[in-house]
Design an enzyme around this catalytic site. Structure first.
Site, short mmCIF file in Angstrom:
data_model
loop_
_atom_site.label_atom_id
_atom_site.label_comp_id
_atom_site.label_asym_id
_atom_site.label_seq_id
_atom_site.Cartn_x
_atom_site.Cartn_y
_atom_site.Cartn_z
N GLY A 46 -2.92 25.77 -94.88
CA GLY A 46 -3.10 25.72 -93.44
C GLY A 46 -2.15 26.69 -92.76
N GLN A 51 3.07 29.61 -85.86
CA GLN A 51 3.86 30.12 -87.00
C GLN A 51 3.86 31.64 -87.09
OE1 GLN A 51 1.80 27.17 -89.73
NE2 GLN A 51 3.75 27.36 -90.76
N CYS A 91 5.73 23.40 -95.96
CA CYS A 91 5.45 24.21 -94.77
C CYS A 91 5.84 25.65 -95.07
CB CYS A 91 6.23 23.68 -93.58
SG CYS A 91 5.91 24.59 -92.05
N LEU A 92 4.96 26.58 -94.73
CA LEU A 92 5.26 27.99 -94.99
C LEU A 92 6.42 28.48 -94.13
CD1 LEU A 92 1.56 29.25 -95.20
CD2 LEU A 92 3.11 28.71 -97.10
N HIS A 133 -0.58 18.12 -89.51
CA HIS A 133 0.62 18.96 -89.66
C HIS A 133 0.47 20.23 -88.79
CE1 HIS A 133 3.72 21.00 -92.41
NE2 HIS A 133 3.16 22.04 -91.78
N GLU A 134 -0.71 20.87 -88.87
CA GLU A 134 -0.91 22.12 -88.10
C GLU A 134 -0.93 21.83 -86.60
OE1 GLU A 134 -0.37 24.59 -89.79
OE2 GLU A 134 -0.78 23.73 -91.75
N HIS A 137 2.45 21.73 -85.18
CA HIS A 137 3.01 23.07 -84.91
C HIS A 137 2.65 23.52 -83.50
CE1 HIS A 137 4.91 24.42 -88.60
NE2 HIS A 137 3.84 24.17 -89.34
O1 K1U Z 1 1.73 24.71 -91.98
C1 K1U Z 1 1.96 25.30 -93.01
O2 K1U Z 1 2.97 25.95 -93.14
C2 K1U Z 1 1.00 25.25 -94.18
C3 K1U Z 1 1.29 24.11 -95.14
C4 K1U Z 1 0.25 23.02 -94.88
C5 K1U Z 1 0.48 21.68 -95.50
C6 K1U Z 1 0.65 21.50 -96.85
C7 K1U Z 1 0.82 20.25 -97.40
C8 K1U Z 1 0.81 19.16 -96.58
C9 K1U Z 1 0.67 19.32 -95.23
C10 K1U Z 1 0.49 20.58 -94.70
C11 K1U Z 1 1.17 24.66 -96.55
O3 K1U Z 1 0.18 25.16 -96.93
S1 K1U Z 1 2.56 24.51 -97.57
C12 K1U Z 1 2.01 25.22 -99.13
C13 K1U Z 1 1.11 24.32 -99.88
O4 K1U Z 1 1.08 23.13 -99.61
C14 K1U Z 1 0.26 24.84 -100.96
C15 K1U Z 1 0.41 26.11 -101.45
C16 K1U Z 1 -0.42 26.57 -102.46
C17 K1U Z 1 -1.40 25.78 -102.97
C18 K1U Z 1 -1.56 24.50 -102.50
C19 K1U Z 1 -0.73 24.03 -101.49
ZN ZN Z 2 3.81 23.99 -91.39
#
Ligand code: K1U
Ligand code: ZN
Length: 167
Positions: A46, A51, A91-92, A133-134, A137
């Protein structure tokens, strides 16, 4: 398309509240394409416009295993929610930090798509967690703010140290 720079916690700009999108235009669609490319490259499931330092109510999500189910939500609103689930989140904008957050288990979201058409979507599991979560943000809230003050202070110190080491 372009890969955009993702703001890193504790950047103050992550706390800005996003504004509603008044009209879905070609520039909205370009932003959605760039956000999707940025999310897939990261990789993540997401990304919110906040972000990438764009303070408009736009999120993209793809929780499929094959990265072929991109969902874009413009002006998303949760119109119903039920149940509770504790899910490990990442979270990225907070790289390397994962922790459990309690969220609604099932939600119904109303939004506009990239064509400017209204739609509603029922979501459960990871998709529901990711949309919540998004959407946080867009309100300027980062998932670590659900954690204890002690954990938040540790995370902030760790990320600031990491930032100093890469400068
Ligand atoms: O908001 C963001 O930064 C994105 C975030 C979203 C999220 C992940 C998990 C739970 C709630 C919200 C991410 O994508 S973090 C990276 C991640 O979870 C992932 C990366 C590669 C493959 C699968 C998952
Ligand atoms: Zn996030």
């Amino acid at each position: 398309m372009a890969i955009l720079k993702i703001l890193q916690y504790p950047d103050e700009r992550l706390h800005k509240v996003a504004a509603n999108v008044n009209a879905v235009t070609d520039s909205t669609r370009k932003l959605i394409r760039d956000m999707a490319e940025t999310m897939y490259a990261a990789p993540g499931v997401g990304l919110a416009a906040t972000q990438v330092d764009v303070h408009q109510r736009i999120i993209v999500v793809d929780t499929s295993e094959t990265n072929n189910n991109l969902l874009a939500f413009i002006n998303p609103e949760i119109i119903s929610m039920s149940g509770e689930s504790d899910c490990e989140e990442g979270c990225l904008s907070v790289p390397g930090i994962y922790d459990k957050v309690r969220r609604a288990e099932r939600i119904t979201v109303k939004a506009k798509n990239a064509k400017g058409e209204s739609f509603t979507l029922e979501a459960a599991g990871l998709l529901a967690v990711c949309i919540q979560h998004e959407m946080d943000h867009l309100l300027g809230k980062v998932f670590v703010e659900y954690l204890s003050p002690l954990k938040q202070a540790r995370i902030r110190a760790k990320l600031k140290k990491r930032l100093r080491e890469t400068m």
